[in-house]
Design an enzyme around this catalytic site. Sequence first.
Site, PDB file in Angstrom:
ATOM      1  N   ASP A  41      13.889   5.588   1.221  1.00 33.95           N
ATOM      2  CA  ASP A  41      13.816   6.924   1.819  1.00 33.95           C
ATOM      3  C   ASP A  41      12.758   7.789   1.136  1.00 33.95           C
ATOM      4  O   ASP A  41      12.033   8.528   1.798  1.00 33.95           O
ATOM      5  CB  ASP A  41      15.179   7.607   1.747  1.00 33.95           C
ATOM      6  N   MET A  86      31.964  -5.055  -6.577  1.00 32.07           N
ATOM      7  CA  MET A  86      31.608  -4.337  -5.357  1.00 32.07           C
ATOM      8  C   MET A  86      30.992  -2.982  -5.690  1.00 32.07           C
ATOM      9  O   MET A  86      30.091  -2.521  -4.982  1.00 32.07           O
ATOM     10  CB  MET A  86      32.823  -4.181  -4.435  1.00 32.07           C
ATOM     11  N   CYS A  99      38.439  -1.860  -0.686  1.00 31.54           N
ATOM     12  CA  CYS A  99      38.294  -1.772  -2.144  1.00 31.54           C
ATOM     13  C   CYS A  99      39.239  -0.697  -2.673  1.00 31.54           C
ATOM     14  O   CYS A  99      39.421   0.343  -2.053  1.00 31.54           O
ATOM     15  CB  CYS A  99      36.861  -1.401  -2.527  1.00 31.54           C
ATOM     16  N   HIS A 100      39.809  -0.957  -3.839  1.00 31.64           N
ATOM     17  CA  HIS A 100      40.682   0.021  -4.477  1.00 31.64           C
ATOM     18  C   HIS A 100      39.836   1.086  -5.174  1.00 31.64           C
ATOM     19  O   HIS A 100      38.787   0.761  -5.739  1.00 31.64           O
ATOM     20  CB  HIS A 100      41.580  -0.666  -5.512  1.00 31.64           C
TER      21      HIS A 100
END
Length: 151
Positions: free
Chosen positions: A118, A103, A68-69
Amino acid sequence: MPSEIKQVDISGKPLVKRTAVARGFIKLRRETIERIKSGNIEKGDPLQLARITGINSAKFTSILLPLCHPLRLDYVEVNSKINGQGIEVEVLVEATERTGVEMEALTAVSIALLNIWDAVKMYEKTADGQYPDTVITDIRVVRKVKNDAVG
């Protein structure tokens, strides 16, 4: 023979206003949901944790996904809500860039959901340390918009 791994050259593409919305869900035990509603989670509010970690992880997408950029994000919005048997996280990402932001939205949803897990894992574990009821599901892009070229 498979081709060599490489980042795609986007230098010739125009700057475009891009928006993506992604969503995902974490199924939790009823008792855990009640603890969240009553503010009785030792690590703090999982919904607020999801917001801050979602925003932060969208910014780190190109580090986590090496092809990914790196993008200059204009806006990241993370909304989490208790929905039935768990928590739904939805992330909106906007940028004026040469490549899409889906993304970044998917990464933000995924990391936000992991942080919720978590925060509540101590309440989700069984006596033998397992998580039979806790499931992250349905992570997907629900909307992608690409506007006209800028400038």
